[in-house]
Design a protein around this motif. Structure first.
Motif, PDB file in Angstrom:
ATOM      1  N   LEU A  45      27.783  49.770 -39.017  1.00 62.60           N
ATOM      2  CA  LEU A  45      27.269  50.833 -38.155  1.00 62.60           C
ATOM      3  C   LEU A  45      28.108  52.099 -38.316  1.00 62.60           C
ATOM      4  CD1 LEU A  45      25.378  51.856 -35.926  1.00 62.60           C
ATOM      5  CD2 LEU A  45      26.952  50.874 -34.240  1.00 62.60           C
ATOM      6  N   ASN A  46      29.421  51.934 -38.369  1.00 61.56           N
ATOM      7  CA  ASN A  46      30.301  53.087 -38.547  1.00 61.56           C
ATOM      8  C   ASN A  46      30.067  53.753 -39.898  1.00 61.56           C
ATOM      9  OD1 ASN A  46      31.275  51.930 -36.221  1.00 61.56           O
ATOM     10  ND2 ASN A  46      33.421  52.244 -36.723  1.00 61.56           N
ATOM     11  N   GLY A  47      29.913  52.937 -40.959  1.00 63.90           N
ATOM     12  CA  GLY A  47      29.672  53.495 -42.279  1.00 63.90           C
ATOM     13  C   GLY A  47      28.372  54.272 -42.339  1.00 63.90           C
ATOM     14  N   PHE A  48      27.325  53.706 -41.732  1.00 67.89           N
ATOM     15  CA  PHE A  48      26.031  54.399 -41.704  1.00 67.89           C
ATOM     16  C   PHE A  48      26.150  55.712 -40.937  1.00 67.89           C
ATOM     17  CE2 PHE A  48      22.042  55.270 -39.434  1.00 67.89           C
ATOM     18  CZ  PHE A  48      21.171  55.399 -40.500  1.00 67.89           C
ATOM     19  N   GLY A  49      26.805  55.664 -39.783  1.00 67.86           N
ATOM     20  CA  GLY A  49      26.964  56.873 -38.977  1.00 67.86           C
ATOM     21  C   GLY A  49      27.774  57.936 -39.697  1.00 67.86           C
ATOM     22  N   ASN A  50      28.839  57.527 -40.395  1.00 63.08           N
ATOM     23  CA  ASN A  50      29.649  58.480 -41.148  1.00 63.08           C
ATOM     24  C   ASN A  50      28.834  59.176 -42.218  1.00 63.08           C
ATOM     25  OD1 ASN A  50      32.953  58.606 -41.076  1.00 63.08           O
ATOM     26  ND2 ASN A  50      32.151  56.821 -40.001  1.00 63.08           N
ATOM     27  N   ARG A  51      28.027  58.421 -42.936  1.00 58.00           N
ATOM     28  CA  ARG A  51      27.233  59.022 -44.017  1.00 58.00           C
ATOM     29  C   ARG A  51      26.164  59.965 -43.455  1.00 58.00           C
ATOM     30  NH1 ARG A  51      28.875  54.094 -46.162  1.00 58.00           N
ATOM     31  NH2 ARG A  51      29.644  54.248 -48.317  1.00 58.00           N
ATOM     32  N   MET A  52      25.562  59.595 -42.323  1.00 59.83           N
ATOM     33  CA  MET A  52      24.580  60.476 -41.710  1.00 59.83           C
ATOM     34  C   MET A  52      25.222  61.778 -41.235  1.00 59.83           C
ATOM     35  SD  MET A  52      21.597  59.136 -42.002  1.00 59.83           S
ATOM     36  CE  MET A  52      22.219  58.622 -43.615  1.00 59.83           C
ATOM     37  N   ILE A  53      26.415  61.669 -40.672  1.00 61.03           N
ATOM     38  CA  ILE A  53      27.117  62.859 -40.200  1.00 61.03           C
ATOM     39  C   ILE A  53      27.494  63.758 -41.373  1.00 61.03           C
ATOM     40  CG2 ILE A  53      29.288  63.639 -39.162  1.00 61.03           C
ATOM     41  CD1 ILE A  53      29.027  61.220 -37.239  1.00 61.03           C
ATOM     42  N   ASN A  54      27.930  63.165 -42.481  1.00 58.08           N
ATOM     43  CA  ASN A  54      28.265  63.967 -43.661  1.00 58.08           C
ATOM     44  C   ASN A  54      27.045  64.678 -44.218  1.00 58.08           C
ATOM     45  OD1 ASN A  54      31.185  63.671 -44.401  1.00 58.08           O
ATOM     46  ND2 ASN A  54      30.690  61.510 -44.309  1.00 58.08           N
ATOM     47  N   GLU A 114      44.319  48.088 -31.815  1.00 58.19           N
ATOM     48  CA  GLU A 114      43.032  48.354 -31.178  1.00 58.19           C
ATOM     49  C   GLU A 114      42.563  49.769 -31.500  1.00 58.19           C
ATOM     50  OE1 GLU A 114      41.073  46.372 -29.387  1.00 58.19           O
ATOM     51  OE2 GLU A 114      42.410  44.638 -29.528  1.00 58.19           O
ATOM     52  N   THR A 115      41.278  49.904 -31.828  1.00 61.84           N
ATOM     53  CA  THR A 115      40.719  51.220 -32.105  1.00 61.84           C
ATOM     54  C   THR A 115      40.445  51.983 -30.814  1.00 61.84           C
ATOM     55  OG1 THR A 115      38.924  52.437 -33.172  1.00 61.84           O
ATOM     56  CG2 THR A 115      38.366  50.327 -32.163  1.00 61.84           C
ATOM     57  N   ASN A 116      40.619  53.301 -30.865  1.00 59.45           N
ATOM     58  CA  ASN A 116      40.314  54.168 -29.727  1.00 59.45           C
ATOM     59  C   ASN A 116      38.966  54.853 -29.891  1.00 59.45           C
ATOM     60  OD1 ASN A 116      42.921  53.803 -28.414  1.00 59.45           O
ATOM     61  ND2 ASN A 116      43.773  55.027 -30.093  1.00 59.45           N
ATOM     62  N   LEU A 117      38.236  54.500 -30.960  1.00 59.05           N
ATOM     63  CA  LEU A 117      36.962  55.145 -31.266  1.00 59.05           C
ATOM     64  C   LEU A 117      35.802  54.315 -30.746  1.00 59.05           C
ATOM     65  CD1 LEU A 117      35.595  57.514 -32.866  1.00 59.05           C
ATOM     66  CD2 LEU A 117      35.461  55.938 -34.797  1.00 59.05           C
ATOM     67  N   HIS A 118      34.846  54.969 -30.091  1.00 55.21           N
ATOM     68  CA  HIS A 118      33.622  54.337 -29.623  1.00 55.21           C
ATOM     69  C   HIS A 118      32.469  54.863 -30.482  1.00 55.21           C
ATOM     70  CE1 HIS A 118      35.851  52.889 -26.131  1.00 55.21           C
ATOM     71  NE2 HIS A 118      36.325  54.119 -26.000  1.00 55.21           N
ATOM     72  N   PRO A 119      31.941  54.043 -31.413  1.00 55.86           N
ATOM     73  CA  PRO A 119      31.013  54.542 -32.434  1.00 55.86           C
ATOM     74  C   PRO A 119      29.811  55.306 -31.894  1.00 55.86           C
ATOM     75  CG  PRO A 119      31.685  52.295 -32.929  1.00 55.86           C
ATOM     76  CD  PRO A 119      32.224  52.611 -31.574  1.00 55.86           C
ATOM     77  N   VAL A 120      29.105  54.753 -30.912  1.00 57.38           N
ATOM     78  CA  VAL A 120      27.876  55.388 -30.432  1.00 57.38           C
ATOM     79  C   VAL A 120      28.200  56.657 -29.640  1.00 57.38           C
ATOM     80  CG1 VAL A 120      25.826  55.111 -29.012  1.00 57.38           C
ATOM     81  CG2 VAL A 120      26.651  53.199 -30.407  1.00 57.38           C
ATOM     82  N   ASP A 140      31.111  58.453 -29.424  1.00 61.96           N
ATOM     83  CA  ASP A 140      31.803  59.485 -30.199  1.00 61.96           C
ATOM     84  C   ASP A 140      30.934  60.013 -31.329  1.00 61.96           C
ATOM     85  OD1 ASP A 140      34.201  59.486 -28.711  1.00 61.96           O
ATOM     86  OD2 ASP A 140      34.859  57.675 -29.718  1.00 61.96           O
ATOM     87  N   GLY A 141      30.074  59.148 -31.904  1.00 58.72           N
ATOM     88  CA  GLY A 141      29.153  59.618 -32.933  1.00 58.72           C
ATOM     89  C   GLY A 141      28.191  60.661 -32.397  1.00 58.72           C
ATOM     90  N   GLY A 142      27.666  60.408 -31.193  1.00 54.85           N
ATOM     91  CA  GLY A 142      26.777  61.391 -30.572  1.00 54.85           C
ATOM     92  C   GLY A 142      27.492  62.693 -30.269  1.00 54.85           C
ATOM     93  N   THR A 143      28.736  62.584 -29.809  1.00 54.64           N
ATOM     94  CA  THR A 143      29.530  63.784 -29.520  1.00 54.64           C
ATOM     95  C   THR A 143      29.770  64.601 -30.778  1.00 54.64           C
ATOM     96  OG1 THR A 143      30.649  62.624 -27.703  1.00 54.64           O
ATOM     97  CG2 THR A 143      31.694  64.622 -28.549  1.00 54.64           C
ATOM     98  N   ILE A 144      30.028  63.914 -31.892  1.00 56.78           N
ATOM     99  CA  ILE A 144      30.274  64.608 -33.164  1.00 56.78           C
ATOM    100  C   ILE A 144      29.012  65.321 -33.647  1.00 56.78           C
ATOM    101  CG2 ILE A 144      30.751  64.222 -35.613  1.00 56.78           C
ATOM    102  CD1 ILE A 144      32.683  61.963 -34.669  1.00 56.78           C
ATOM    103  N   LEU A 145      27.861  64.652 -33.552  1.00 50.29           N
ATOM    104  CA  LEU A 145      26.609  65.295 -33.963  1.00 50.29           C
ATOM    105  C   LEU A 145      26.305  66.515 -33.106  1.00 50.29           C
ATOM    106  CD1 LEU A 145      24.335  62.195 -34.683  1.00 50.29           C
ATOM    107  CD2 LEU A 145      25.138  63.884 -36.341  1.00 50.29           C
ATOM    108  N   LEU A 146      26.563  66.390 -31.796  1.00 46.87           N
ATOM    109  CA  LEU A 146      26.349  67.533 -30.903  1.00 46.87           C
ATOM    110  C   LEU A 146      27.294  68.680 -31.271  1.00 46.87           C
ATOM    111  CD1 LEU A 146      24.881  68.646 -28.430  1.00 46.87           C
ATOM    112  CD2 LEU A 146      26.663  67.633 -26.993  1.00 46.87           C
TER     113      LEU A 146
END
Length: 339
Positions: free
Chosen positions: A152-161, A229-235, A237-243
């Motif tokens: 999911l993270n990989g897909f989101g990263n590529r979409m953001i790029n 432990e990761t501090n990143l929340h994919p959904v 933080d991903g939405g925040t990045i796209l915004l």
């Protein structure tokens, strides 16, 4: 695989379509001129190994800026010889901006303290700065462990790029990479407001906006250790990045930003108008209020489109003027150095 840094040097950027040009001549950058900056939050499990890794590579100027960790991150960092700062606010973006106020050397190598980035790539990250680049991004996808990133993270990263390349007109391959090298001078020319994980996104946008000579190099990316432990929340933080990508287009690509709003207004008004027309033809029923709303939406959409075109013209003129002034300043500086 060809050297990404060399390939990026011939890639057109959106800032007026210029081609980044760097000199073949290089100046030696010593490790003493580089500050290794590590923003941390609850990284006790990995920070010691990260610091030791850079010491082994000869980089001893290590600064850890900690976001009020409740574990032993700060103590472990001090034990391994790093200078430790405690940020006054919260969020990675705020930590980076605050830490740069204390940096007294000309170059910064920034990375996360979770052990996913390899200190052995430090020289590779710094080398383009010696050739005249001002900002370097480490491309994690070039050499990534199979379990380093969830699907999911990989897909989101590529979409953001892809979204970044479409909206802002530059292909940086991995804009969310936390492995960065840059000159302090170029960093201080940027207008950064982000406090959280959108700092990498904002850095990429600002590099395009201000014409910062930027390149990409391949780096290794390893899986986060089990005890970290990761501090990143994919959904979230991903939405925040796209915004953030979209909102930052307001000043970097106003034609896209206001144009998309204008097209949305025109489309909405047209749909309402079709409904009003259908009701009148089919049932001889009028909707005066909806008709007014439809007309207002279409007019507003057209105005936003026109504003986007005018704003884009102003931004283009501003960039051209800034490039002329920078060229004049560079020529004067070269004359001064030669005299």
């Amino acid at each position: 695989m060809e050297d990404d840094a060399v390939r990026a040097a011939s890639s057109p950027l959106s800032d007026g379509g210029d081609v980044v040009a760097v000199t073949e001549q290089t100046r030696e950058i010593s490790p003493e001129e580089v500050c290794v900056l590590i923003p941390t939050l609850e990284e006790a499990a990995t920070i010691g190994d990260v610091i030791e890794g850079f010491y082994e590579q000869g980089y001893t100027n290590v600064v850890v800026i900690d976001g009020d960790s409740e574990d032993d991150t700060r103590e472990i960092a001090r034990e391994h010889g790093a200078e430790v700062l405690v940020q006054s606010g919260s969020g990675k973006g705020q930590a980076v901006r605050e830490a740069l106020e204390y940096v007294t050397v000309p170059y910064v190598l920034m990375l996360d303290g979770d052990g996913t980035y390899d200190p052995a790539d430090a020289d590779k990250m710094i080398e383009p700065l010696a050739r005249g680049y001002e900002h370097v991004i480490g491309n994690r996808f070039a050499d990534m462990d199979d379990d380093a990133m969830r699907a999911l993270n990989g897909f989101g990263n590529r979409m953001i790029n892809r979204a970044f390349a479409f909206v802002h007109g530059a292909n940086y391959e991995d804009i969310l990479s936390g492995y960065r090298a840059f000159t302090v001078d170029s960093f201080r020319r940027l207008s950064l407001d982000s406090d959280g994980f959108t700092i990498e996104t904002e850095l990429a946008v600002e590099c395009v906006k201000h014409g910062i000579d930027t390149t990409v190099v391949p780096v290794s990316y390893r899986a986060r250790p089990d005890e970290s432990e990761t501090n990143l929340h994919p959904v979230k933080d991903g939405g925040t990045i796209l915004l953030a990508l979209y909102s930052l287009a307001k000043t970097n690509n106003p034609l896209f930003y206001f144009g998309s709003l204008g097209v949305g207004g025109i489309a909405s008004g047209a749909l309402i108008a079709m409904y009003v027309l259908w009701e009148w033809i089919q049932y001889t029923q009028s909707h005066e209020v909806l008709a007014v709303v439809s007309a207002a939406a279409i007019i507003l959409g057209v105005q936003l489109l026109m504003f986007g075109v005018l704003s884009d013209m102003l931004v283009t003129l501003h960039r051209e003027q800034r490039r002329r002034l920078e060229r004049i300043a560079r020529d004067e500086r070269d004359k001064w150095d030669d005299s």
